[in-house]
Design a protein around this motif. Structure first.
Motif, PDB file in Angstrom:
ATOM      1  N   ASP A 165      -5.555   0.735  -6.379  1.00  0.00           N
ATOM      2  CA  ASP A 165      -5.972  -0.421  -5.644  1.00  0.00           C
ATOM      3  C   ASP A 165      -7.191  -1.182  -6.153  1.00  0.00           C
ATOM      4  O   ASP A 165      -8.104  -0.285  -6.091  1.00  0.00           O
ATOM      5  N   GLU A 193       1.696  -0.821  -5.003  1.00  0.00           N
ATOM      6  CA  GLU A 193       2.687  -1.204  -5.956  1.00  0.00           C
ATOM      7  C   GLU A 193       3.275  -2.516  -5.572  1.00  0.00           C
ATOM      8  O   GLU A 193       3.357  -3.085  -4.707  1.00  0.00           O
ATOM      9  N   GLN A 197       0.903  -1.349   0.002  1.00  0.00           N
ATOM     10  CA  GLN A 197       0.024   0.034   0.068  1.00  0.00           C
ATOM     11  C   GLN A 197       1.019   1.215  -0.088  1.00  0.00           C
ATOM     12  O   GLN A 197       1.760   1.440   0.776  1.00  0.00           O
ATOM     13  N   ILE A 198       0.963   1.952  -1.067  1.00  0.00           N
ATOM     14  CA  ILE A 198       1.701   3.339  -1.277  1.00  0.00           C
ATOM     15  C   ILE A 198       0.938   4.598  -0.587  1.00  0.00           C
ATOM     16  O   ILE A 198       1.428   5.449   0.202  1.00  0.00           O
ATOM     17  N   THR A 199      -0.487   4.762  -1.290  1.00  0.00           N
ATOM     18  CA  THR A 199      -1.354   5.656  -0.220  1.00  0.00           C
ATOM     19  C   THR A 199      -2.739   5.124  -0.315  1.00  0.00           C
ATOM     20  O   THR A 199      -2.752   3.625  -0.344  1.00  0.00           O
ATOM     21  N   GLU A 200      -3.734   5.949   0.021  1.00  0.00           N
ATOM     22  CA  GLU A 200      -5.097   5.227   0.293  1.00  0.00           C
ATOM     23  C   GLU A 200      -5.565   4.816  -1.019  1.00  0.00           C
ATOM     24  O   GLU A 200      -6.352   3.852  -0.924  1.00  0.00           O
ATOM     25  N   VAL A 201      -5.273   5.125  -2.063  1.00  0.00           N
ATOM     26  CA  VAL A 201      -5.581   4.643  -3.307  1.00  0.00           C
ATOM     27  C   VAL A 201      -4.696   3.871  -4.330  1.00  0.00           C
ATOM     28  O   VAL A 201      -4.876   3.428  -5.109  1.00  0.00           O
ATOM     29  N   ALA A 202      -3.332   3.997  -4.034  1.00  0.00           N
ATOM     30  CA  ALA A 202      -2.130   3.337  -4.766  1.00  0.00           C
ATOM     31  C   ALA A 202      -1.635   2.192  -4.151  1.00  0.00           C
ATOM     32  O   ALA A 202      -1.315   2.214  -2.958  1.00  0.00           O
ATOM     33  N   PHE A 226       2.837   1.801 -10.347  1.00  0.00           N
ATOM     34  CA  PHE A 226       1.781   2.170  -9.280  1.00  0.00           C
ATOM     35  C   PHE A 226       0.480   1.651  -9.869  1.00  0.00           C
ATOM     36  O   PHE A 226       0.481   2.024 -11.198  1.00  0.00           O
TER      37      PHE A 226
END
Length: 85
Positions: free
Chosen positions: A33, A24, A17-22, A30
């Motif tokens: 999700d 990797e 999990q990289i951000t709330e929506v991305a 990227f």
């Protein structure tokens, strides 16, 4: 030449999990999700080699689009600099 093993290519690496929506799965690749899209977009299984092939060719595709369609190419950094000024 490496052999194709369906079991190896049909399971993507564990997502980070990289951000709330991305997320990797592969270095510097990227993705949105998939959990956020399942209600509206049917998810498909892509073999790992196909994902990496698409990623490797995206710059060539973008350059082609620029050559054929863009009168001017403006970098994202130039836009951010303009906003900051």
């Amino acid at each position: 030449m490496s052999g194709y093993r369906h079991s190896e290519q049909s399971r993507a690496p564990e997502a980070r999990q990289i951000t709330e929506v991305a997320i990797e799965r592969f270095d510097d690749v990227f993705e949105v999700d998939p959990r956020l899209m399942t209600a509206h977009v049917m998810q498909q299984v892509f073999p790992n080699w196909d994902t990496l092939r698409i990623v490797a060719s995206r710059h060539d595709h973008l350059e082609w689009m620029h050559r054929h369609w863009a009168g001017t190419v403006v970098s994202a950094q130039a836009l951010l600099d303009e906003i900051d000024d």
